[in-house]
Design an enzyme around this catalytic site. Structure first.
Site, PDB file in Angstrom:
ATOM      1  N   THR A   1       2.144  -5.134 -10.495  1.00  0.00           N
ATOM      2  CA  THR A   1       0.780  -5.008 -10.199  1.00  0.00           C
ATOM      3  C   THR A   1       0.339  -4.255 -11.874  1.00  0.00           C
ATOM      4  O   THR A   1       0.830  -3.691 -12.413  1.00  0.00           O
ATOM      5  CB  THR A   1       0.049  -3.776  -9.220  1.00  0.00           C
ATOM      6  OG1 THR A   1       0.943  -4.191  -8.225  1.00  0.00           O
ATOM      7  CG2 THR A   1      -1.243  -3.619  -9.388  1.00  0.00           C
TER       8      THR A   1
ATOM      9  N   GLY B   1      -4.405  -5.317   3.196  1.00  0.00           N
ATOM     10  CA  GLY B   1      -4.239  -4.235   3.243  1.00  0.00           C
ATOM     11  C   GLY B   1      -4.286  -3.174   3.474  1.00  0.00           C
ATOM     12  O   GLY B   1      -3.663  -2.363   4.439  1.00  0.00           O
TER      13      GLY B   1
ATOM     14  N   LYS C   1      -0.346  -9.865 -10.103  1.00  0.00           N
ATOM     15  CA  LYS C   1      -1.357  -8.792  -8.697  1.00  0.00           C
ATOM     16  C   LYS C   1      -2.715  -8.855  -9.348  1.00  0.00           C
ATOM     17  O   LYS C   1      -1.934  -7.797 -10.890  1.00  0.00           O
ATOM     18  CB  LYS C   1      -0.811  -8.255  -7.831  1.00  0.00           C
ATOM     19  CG  LYS C   1      -1.537  -7.600  -7.099  1.00  0.00           C
ATOM     20  CD  LYS C   1      -0.869  -6.850  -5.438  1.00  0.00           C
ATOM     21  CE  LYS C   1      -1.496  -6.273  -4.804  1.00  0.00           C
ATOM     22  NZ  LYS C   1      -2.587  -4.441  -5.386  1.00  0.00           N
TER      23      LYS C   1
ATOM     24  N   HIS D   1      -7.581  -5.035  -5.980  1.00  0.00           N
ATOM     25  CA  HIS D   1      -6.829  -4.077  -5.463  1.00  0.00           C
ATOM     26  C   HIS D   1      -8.111  -3.525  -4.479  1.00  0.00           C
ATOM     27  O   HIS D   1      -8.343  -1.976  -4.782  1.00  0.00           O
ATOM     28  CB  HIS D   1      -6.894  -2.728  -7.211  1.00  0.00           C
ATOM     29  CG  HIS D   1      -5.887  -2.241  -6.778  1.00  0.00           C
ATOM     30  ND1 HIS D   1      -4.610  -2.006  -7.541  1.00  0.00           N
ATOM     31  CD2 HIS D   1      -5.269  -1.340  -5.863  1.00  0.00           C
ATOM     32  CE1 HIS D   1      -3.508  -1.244  -7.061  1.00  0.00           C
ATOM     33  NE2 HIS D   1      -3.722  -0.785  -6.332  1.00  0.00           N
TER      34      HIS D   1
ATOM     35  N   TYR E   1       5.083  -0.867 -10.125  1.00  0.00           N
ATOM     36  CA  TYR E   1       3.866   0.069 -11.051  1.00  0.00           C
ATOM     37  C   TYR E   1       4.815  -0.344 -11.907  1.00  0.00           C
ATOM     38  O   TYR E   1       6.032   0.442 -12.267  1.00  0.00           O
ATOM     39  CB  TYR E   1       3.527   0.777 -10.755  1.00  0.00           C
ATOM     40  CG  TYR E   1       2.445   0.539  -9.837  1.00  0.00           C
ATOM     41  CD1 TYR E   1       0.910   0.000 -10.346  1.00  0.00           C
ATOM     42  CD2 TYR E   1       2.302   1.886  -8.401  1.00  0.00           C
ATOM     43  CE1 TYR E   1       0.545   0.531  -9.285  1.00  0.00           C
ATOM     44  CE2 TYR E   1       1.050   1.899  -7.283  1.00  0.00           C
ATOM     45  CZ  TYR E   1       0.037   0.558  -8.150  1.00  0.00           C
ATOM     46  OH  TYR E   1      -1.492   0.671  -7.234  1.00  0.00           O
TER      47      TYR E   1
ATOM     48  N   SER F   1       5.363  -1.122  -1.716  1.00  0.00           N
ATOM     49  CA  SER F   1       4.894  -0.805  -2.436  1.00  0.00           C
ATOM     50  C   SER F   1       6.605   0.260  -3.687  1.00  0.00           C
ATOM     51  O   SER F   1       6.835   0.906  -3.183  1.00  0.00           O
ATOM     52  CB  SER F   1       4.236   0.655  -1.811  1.00  0.00           C
ATOM     53  OG  SER F   1       3.468   0.947  -3.278  1.00  0.00           O
TER      54      SER F   1
ATOM     55  N   VAL G   1     -10.147  -9.313   3.440  1.00  0.00           N
ATOM     56  CA  VAL G   1      -9.344 -10.393   4.316  1.00  0.00           C
ATOM     57  C   VAL G   1      -8.836  -9.506   5.888  1.00  0.00           C
ATOM     58  O   VAL G   1      -8.436  -9.028   6.280  1.00  0.00           O
ATOM     59  CB  VAL G   1      -7.964 -11.254   4.596  1.00  0.00           C
ATOM     60  CG1 VAL G   1      -7.113 -11.750   5.242  1.00  0.00           C
ATOM     61  CG2 VAL G   1      -8.061 -12.124   3.063  1.00  0.00           C
TER      62      VAL G   1
ATOM     63  N   THR H   1       0.862  -1.544  -0.329  1.00  0.00           N
ATOM     64  CA  THR H   1      -0.076   0.297  -0.150  1.00  0.00           C
ATOM     65  C   THR H   1       1.375   1.277   0.051  1.00  0.00           C
ATOM     66  O   THR H   1       2.168   1.252   0.555  1.00  0.00           O
ATOM     67  CB  THR H   1      -0.830   0.489   1.323  1.00  0.00           C
ATOM     68  OG1 THR H   1      -0.496  -0.203   2.433  1.00  0.00           O
ATOM     69  CG2 THR H   1      -1.826  -0.769   1.216  1.00  0.00           C
ATOM     70  N   ALA H   2       0.419   2.019  -0.542  1.00  0.00           N
ATOM     71  CA  ALA H   2       1.149   3.611  -0.796  1.00  0.00           C
ATOM     72  C   ALA H   2       1.440   4.286   0.487  1.00  0.00           C
ATOM     73  O   ALA H   2       0.307   4.180   1.485  1.00  0.00           O
ATOM     74  CB  ALA H   2       0.675   4.179  -1.965  1.00  0.00           C
TER      75      ALA H   2
ATOM     76  N   ARG I   1     -12.659   7.149  -8.358  1.00  0.00           N
ATOM     77  CA  ARG I   1     -13.298   7.512  -7.538  1.00  0.00           C
ATOM     78  C   ARG I   1     -14.158   8.518  -7.380  1.00  0.00           C
ATOM     79  O   ARG I   1     -13.434  10.014  -7.529  1.00  0.00           O
ATOM     80  CB  ARG I   1     -12.335   7.690  -6.302  1.00  0.00           C
ATOM     81  CG  ARG I   1     -10.986   5.983  -6.341  1.00  0.00           C
ATOM     82  CD  ARG I   1     -10.260   6.150  -5.647  1.00  0.00           C
ATOM     83  NE  ARG I   1      -9.567   5.334  -6.396  1.00  0.00           N
ATOM     84  CZ  ARG I   1      -8.076   4.957  -5.752  1.00  0.00           C
ATOM     85  NH1 ARG I   1      -7.383   5.827  -5.242  1.00  0.00           N
ATOM     86  NH2 ARG I   1      -7.242   3.394  -6.321  1.00  0.00           N
TER      87      ARG I   1
END
Ligand SMILES: Cc1cc2nc3c(=O)[nH]c(=O)nc-3n(C[C@H](O)[C@H](O)[C@H](O)COP(=O)(O)O)c2cc1C
Ligand SMILES: Cc1cc2nc3c(=O)[nH]c(=O)nc-3n(C[C@H](O)[C@H](O)[C@H](O)COP(=O)(O)O)c2cc1C
Ligand SMILES: Cc1cc2nc3c(=O)[nH]c(=O)nc-3n(C[C@H](O)[C@H](O)[C@H](O)COP(=O)(O)O)c2cc1C
Ligand SMILES: Cc1cc2nc3c(=O)[nH]c(=O)nc-3n(C[C@H](O)[C@H](O)[C@H](O)COP(=O)(O)O)c2cc1C
Lengths: 357, 357, 357, 357
Positions: free
Chosen positions: A154, A301, A223, A247, A128, A104, A281, A76-77, A163
Site C-alpha cells: 500500500t 472493501g 496499491k 483507499h 504497510y 491486511s 464497486v 481491510t483492517a 478524518r
C-alpha cells in the site's frame, strides 16, 4: 446486487457499535472521495452486442493465482471488530466463492491461522511499511512462508489521512491486545508505545518495491496508484502490478475517482503490467465496467466487512458469489462469454447524471 | 402529448393489478436504463427554420409497408393481462391511425386472429429464438403466411435480464393457458415444462438472421442494436434493418440510452440499411429528434400498453393519432413538410439539463 | 477544515449584528459569484503520487517576504465592526501563524498601529485609488514608511458593485468616525462629504501601477485580475504580480470563478510574474489546488473576519495555522514535500458535481 | 434587477385574471423552452478588465434609429388585456427611457394612436403574415406611413405553437372587438369568421422578406431565427437584420435556447447584418452577455407586460431605465465605457450550473 448490498450495509449498521460503524464508513476530509467513488462508475454506459452465443459464460481468471471470479476482497483492517472469527471467516467466505482474498497487515487473526483456512488456494498479503521496517519485513516473510502468492504494497499511506471526526469523540473501539495480535511477537517485550514502531512510515520510496520483492521472492503489486505516470514509475521500479485505489476515500480526500483514473492508468501501463482496481464497486455492473476499462480484477472493501458483520463466512461467500453471478449474467447480456472478450469498446461516457432513487 | 401520456400512465396504474403494473413498468437491475431513456431525448435541442411554406405537412413513410405515421407500436408481451381483447385491440387501434404495428412472439391472441383485424394492411412479427427452434420457426412461418411484411428478430434477449424484485413476491400474474395460447399447438401434448422449450435461447448467433430470412422470405430487422460496429455486423449477416433499442431497460441495465446510441448507429449503417428506434419515446418531439438523427420510424412500448389498458383499441388509436399529429405540428413549426426533410442539422446538443416539473 | 470553517461562520453569524453579518456575507447582483466561488474549486480533483518520502513536509514560501504558509489574509474593510481590537488583532493572528497579511485601505485602526503588531515581519498594504488621489498616495507612502513590503492595488473597484439589498434597509452600521480613522488626517478639516474624496475613483488606469511603484518604491500587485490578456497588460504596465480575484463576488456578479480563471492567468503570465489568488478558499485542499494551478499564495477574506469575530487574534491564528497544517498534511498524502513540487499535473477536471452534504 | 423583475412578475400575477396571467406566462409543449430561456444565459460567465477609466459609461446605440439603451420592448399581443391604455402606455414608457419599442400586429390600440405617443422618436412594427395578405400589407403600409423605422417580420409562426392547456378551460379572455381593433377596417363588413382571414398563414416563404421591403421601403428584420445557415438564407433573401428568438418558448418547444443560438448566428452573419436577440433576458447581465456575443440590441417580452400591468407607462419606463442603468453599471465594472467595446472575449462558458435560490 446494488440493492442487496445497500441492504447489507443497513444490517451491518444496525448491528455494529456506532463507533465501529463510523470507523468503517468514514472517509477523510469532507468525505468527498468516499462518497463519489460509487456514483463515479455511473459515468460509464454499456455498449452490448446482440445475437452472440452466450450459452456458456465463465468469469474465471488468472491473476497471481487462479480464481473463479475477478471480484475479490480488498485488504481491510481489524475484522474482529465486526465478527468474532475475524479474518479467518472472511478468508473462508472468499475461498468458498473462488474469489481473490487479500489479508491486511492489520489483521486481528495471525496470518498463519488465516492461511490455514485457505488450504492450497492462492491468497495475497497486504504490506504497510512500518516505522520499524523489521516488523513489516517479518510479516511479509511470514506471509510468503504461509503461502501468499503476491504482496500488495500500500503506497498511499505515509500516514493516516485526516478524518475530521477522528479527533472528536470517535476513537476506534479496539484495544491493543487485538490490534497487535499479528505483530506482538516482533516487538520488544518492554515497548512503551508500540504504535511508534508499527505506524505507517512516511519514509517510504519507490525503492521499497524491489526491496520487498527481493526479500520475499513474491511479485509486488503497488496499491493506491491514481496516475499514469506514477504507474509507470512503479513498474520501472519493479512492480508486478498496480492497484488503482483511493483507499476507500480514507487518505487524500478529493483524489480523482478510481472509475475515472483507471482508464488513464491502463493507457499508460496496461500493456506491460497487471492493473487492478477498487473503490465504490457495489455490483456486477461496476465490475463489468472496470474489466472493460482494463482491470484484471476488482475488489470490494466495505461490502466485505458488512457481509462479515451480517453473516460471517457464509455472508461473505454469499456476497462474493452474488457479485460473480451478476457479473456473468451481465456479460452474457452484453454478448461476451469470458473476461478476455471485454475491452474498452464495451463502455462509453454519456453526459447524463444518474441519481439512484 | 408528454403530459397526456403521463396521465394515461396514471390511469393504467390505477386500473391494473399491482403485479401487472409492476411487470409493465419495471426495468432490469437498478432501473437505470428504464428511467433515463425518456430524459435522454432531452439531450437534444431543435434548430427550426423560419419562413418556409408549411401549408401542407405529411408524416407518411414507407418502411416495410406504407404508413401514415412513423410512430408505431413496439412488440410487447401479454396484452390480455391488461385488456380482454388483448393484441387484437392493439392492432385495430394501430391500424385506425395508420401506424406500424409489431406483434410480439408472446402474444396472448393467436397471430392469425390479430392479422385478421388488420385486413390488407402491413404488420410485422417479432421473433424470439426459443430453446426449441422448431417453435420459433413455426411462428415465423405462420406470421409470413398471415401477411406479416417483416420480421423483427429480438437479439438482446439470450435470457431475461435480471430484475431485482422479480425473485421476490412479484410473479407475473399470468397463467400458462393464456401465455401459451400462440404456441400450444407446436408443443408436445405431454410436455411437462413448456418453458424449457419456449424460453429464449442463449444459443443465438448472427447466422440466425439469414436463416430466418431464408426460411420465411421476409426481411429481417434486428432489434436491440446499440453500437455502430454491431449494426454493421448485423447488416453484413443479412439484416434488412436494425432497431436501436435497450428493450425498455429490461435487459442489460446501464446500457447506453437509445437517444444517444442512435446517432452512432446511423453513422455506421444509415446509408445502407433502415434504422429504427425505441425507448422512452413519449411525445412528438422525441419522434422528431429520432427522425432527425436518422431513424425511419420509432416505436412506443409501455405507452401502447397504458393506452390499451385505459381505453382498448380506441385508446390505442387516440394515442397513436395524437403522437402522429403532434409530430406533424412540430415539423411545420420546424419548417419541414415531410419526413425526408429531417436531417441531423435539425438537432444539437446543449449543456443544459432539463427536469420536467 | 471546511467543516471547521463553516462552524466558525455559524459562530460569527450568531454573534454579529445582522446588518454587520449581512455586510460581510453578501455579494453583488444575484450573489452568483459569491456563492459559486467555493464549489468552483471542486471542479478539480487531485492526482497524488505514491511511495514518496514525505517524512519532512514544509509549506514555507517567499512572496514579497518570507512566510511559513502560503495561505494569507486578504484585505477586508472595517475589522472593528466585528472585534474591538480590529485590524491589530487580525495582524497579530496572522503573524503568529507565519501567514501573509494584507491590510485594507479601509482599516479601522491606523496603519502604523497595525504595523507595530507585526514588528519586523513583512506585510502588505492594499490600495484603493480614491477620488482625491492625494489621500491614496499619502496612505501608500505611510505604509511604505511603516514597513509594508508590497502594495496590492485593487483594480476591480472603479465604484462599488451594486448589491440589491444595499439600497433597502441594510446600511453598513458604521459611523464615519471609525470609517475615517485612517484617513481623517489627510482630509480638509471642514470637509462636508468626506466620501466624495475617498470613495473609489472610476478614473483609474493601468498607468496607476507604475505611478504607485515609482511613488513608493514598493512592488505593486494588481488585485482583481480574471483574464490572461489583462494579466499581461498589467505586467507590461509594471505590475510585480497579479492577484486573481473576483473581490469575494462583491463587484461584477457573474464573473468567472477564480478557481477557473486562475489556470488561464498562470498560462498567460505565470512564467514572468507572481500569481496570487483568492475567492472561496475554505480548506487546505482548495489551497493545494490553487498552488498546483500555479498560485504562489492564496488568501481568505470572509473566513478571517469570522475567525476575528469568533476568537480575536487567537481565533485568526488558529484558523491560519489550521489551514497551513492541513495543506502540509495533504501535500504529504499527495507525495510532495514542498510547494515547489506542486504543478498542474497534480490536478484534473472530472465531469462530476460534488454537493457537500 | 433579476430580483426586481421577479417581484414585478409576482405583482402582475396577483393583479391579473388567472386566464390572462396564464396566456402571458405559458409556453408551448412542455414549457421547456419557456423555462430554460432565462437560466441558459447563465451558461456564460464574464471576464472583466481591471484599471480602465470608466468615469463615463454610455449605453447609446444606433439600430434602425438612435436609442439611449440597447434593451427594448419585444412585440407582444393585446396589451389592453393588462392595462386600459394598452400599447399606448407601453410605447410611452419605452420612449421615456430611450429604449427601442416594437409594436405587435396584434395591438389593441390602433397603430396610429400608438405612433402619436412616440412623436418623432423611432419605433418598429411587427408583421404577422396573415392568411389574407391584404390585411398584413395594409398594416405594414400604415406603420410606414405612421413613422415606423423598421419592420420586424415574425418568421417562426406559420401557425400558433400547441399549448397543452390551451385546449382545455383556458381561453384567452379577449373579445373580438378588442382583438380586431387594428384590423377591422381591412375586413369585409360582413365577414363571419374574421380569424380565417387574419390568422397567421403557413404559406409564408423567404420571398416575403423582399416583397415586404419593396412594398414599404422599410428595412425588414426577420424574427425567430435560431440557426446560422437560416440567418444566412434570410440575409440572402433581403433581410436587413435577424432577430434570434424562440418566441418566448411559445412556438417550437425544445428549440435551442437563444443564449446558445446567438453565438452561432453571429458567427454566420454578424459581419454583414444586424443581429438582435430576445428570450429570458431578465437583467443587465443577460443583456451584457448578449451584447458581448454580438447582439446589437436585446428585447424583453413578458417583463414589459408585467411592468405595464403593475405600473402602466411609468412602470414600463422604470423597468427599462433600471435595465439600462444596470447594464451601464456592469459595463463599467467590466472595464468598458461603450457598447462597441463589448466583444466575445468578455464571456466564457464554465462547466458550472447555477441555480438561483
Ligand atoms: C475499514 C477499512 C479498513 C481498511 N484497511 C486497509 C488496510 O489495512 N490496508 C489497505 O491497504 N487498505 C485498507 N483499506 C482500503 C481498502 O483496501 C480499499 O482500498 C477500499 O476499502 C475500497 O473501497 P470500498 O470500501 O469503497 O470498496 C481499508 C478500508 C476500510 C473501509
Ligand atoms: C411489458 C413489456 C413487454 C415487452 N415484451 C417484449 C417482447 O415480447 N418482445 C420484444 O422484442 N420486446 C419486448 N419489450 C420491449 C419493447 O419492444 C420496447 O423495446 C420497449 O418497451 C421500448 O421502450 P418504452 O417502453 O420506453 O417505449 C417489452 C417491453 C415491455 C415494457
Ligand atoms: C467584508 C469584506 C470586505 C472587503 N474589503 C475589501 C477591501 O477593502 N479591499 C479589497 O481589495 N478587497 C476587499 N474585499 C475582498 C477580499 O479582499 C477578497 O478578495 C475576498 O473576500 C475573497 O473571497 P472570500 O471572502 O471568499 O475568501 C472584501 C471582502 C469582504 C467579504
Ligand atoms: C404574451 C406574449 C405575446 C406575444 N406576442 C407576440 C406577437 O404578437 N408577435 C411576436 O412576434 N412575438 C410575440 N411574442 C414573443 C415576444 O416577441 C418575444 O419573442 C418573447 O416574449 C421574448 O421572451 P421573454 O418573454 O422571455 O422576454 C409574444 C410573447 C408573449 C409572452
Amino acid at each position: 446486487m446494488r440493492e442487496t448490498l445497500h441492504e447489507l450495509e443497513g444490517t451491518a449498521r444496525e448491528r455494529l457499535d456506532p463507533d465501529v460503524w463510523h470507523y468503517i464508513a468514514r472517509g477523510a476530509g469532507d468525505d468527498q472521495s468516499a462518497r463519489e467513488a460509487e456514483p463515479a462508475w455511473n459515468l460509464w454506459r454499456l455498449r452490448p452486442r446482440v445475437l452472440r452465443d452466450v450459452s456458456s459464460v465463465h468469469t474465471s481468471c488468472a491473476v497471481f493465482g487462479d480464481w473463479e471470479s475477478p471480484i475479490g476482497v480488498a485488504p481491510t483492517a481489524y475484522h474482529r471488530l465486526v465478527h468474532p472469527e475475524g479474518e479467518a471467516a472472511t478468508a473462508r467466505g472468499a475461498a468458498a466463492s473462488g474469489a481473490p482474498f487479500v489479508l491486511s497487515s492489520r489483521s486481528t487473526v495471525p496470518l498463519e491461522q488465516v492461511a490455514e483456512q485457505l488450504g492450497a488456494r492462492p491468497w495475497w498479503f497486504q504490506v504497510y511499511l512500518m516505522r520499524e521496517r523489521g516488523v513489516s519485513d517479518a510479516l511479509a516473510l511470514r506471509a510468503a512462508a504461509a503461502g501468499a502468492t503476491a504482496l500488495v504494497l500500500t503506497g498511499d499511506t505515509p500516514y493516516l489521512g485526516y478524518r475530521p471526526t477522528a479527533g472528536r469523540a470517535r476513537p476506534v473501539p479496539l484495544d491493543d491486545e487485538l490490534a497487535l495480535i499479528g505483530v506482538r511477537q516482533h516487538l520488544p517485550t518492554d515497548v512503551q508505545d508500540p504504535w511508534s514502531l508499527i505506524d505507517q512510515t512516511p519514509r517510504q520510496t519507490l525503492a521499497d518495491i524491489e526491496r520487498l520483492a527481493d526479500l520475499t521472492g513474491l511479485p509486488v503489486i503497488v496499491k493506491g496508484v491514481l496516475r499514469g505516470d506514477d504507474a509507470l514509475a512503479c513498474v520501472q521500479a519493479g512492480a508486478a502490478g498496480v492497484w488503482v485505489s483511493s483507499h476507500g476515500g480514507r487518505q487524500l480526500d478529493g483524489a480523482v475517482p478510481t472509475a475515472y483514473a483507471l482508464a488513464e492508468v491502463v493507457d499508460a501501463v496496461g500493456d506491460r503490467t497487471t492493473v487492478l482496481a477498487d473503490g465504490g464497486v457495489r455490483c456486477g455492473r461496476d465490475a463489468l465496467v472496470a474489466q472493460a476499462l482494463g482491470a484484471s480484477a476488482v475488489f470490494v472493501g466495505r461490502p466485505a466487512v458488512w457481509a462479515l458483520a451480517a453473516g460471517g463466512a457464509e455472508g461473505v461467500a454469499q456476497l462474493l458469489t452474488g457479485l460473480r453471478e451478476e457479473l456473468g449474467h451481465l456479460m452474457g447480456l452484453a454478448g461476451a462469454t469470458g473476461l478476455e472478450q471485454l475491452d474498452p469498446s464495451l463502455v462509453t461516457r454519456v453526459p447524463l447524471r444518474f441519481d439512484p432513487r
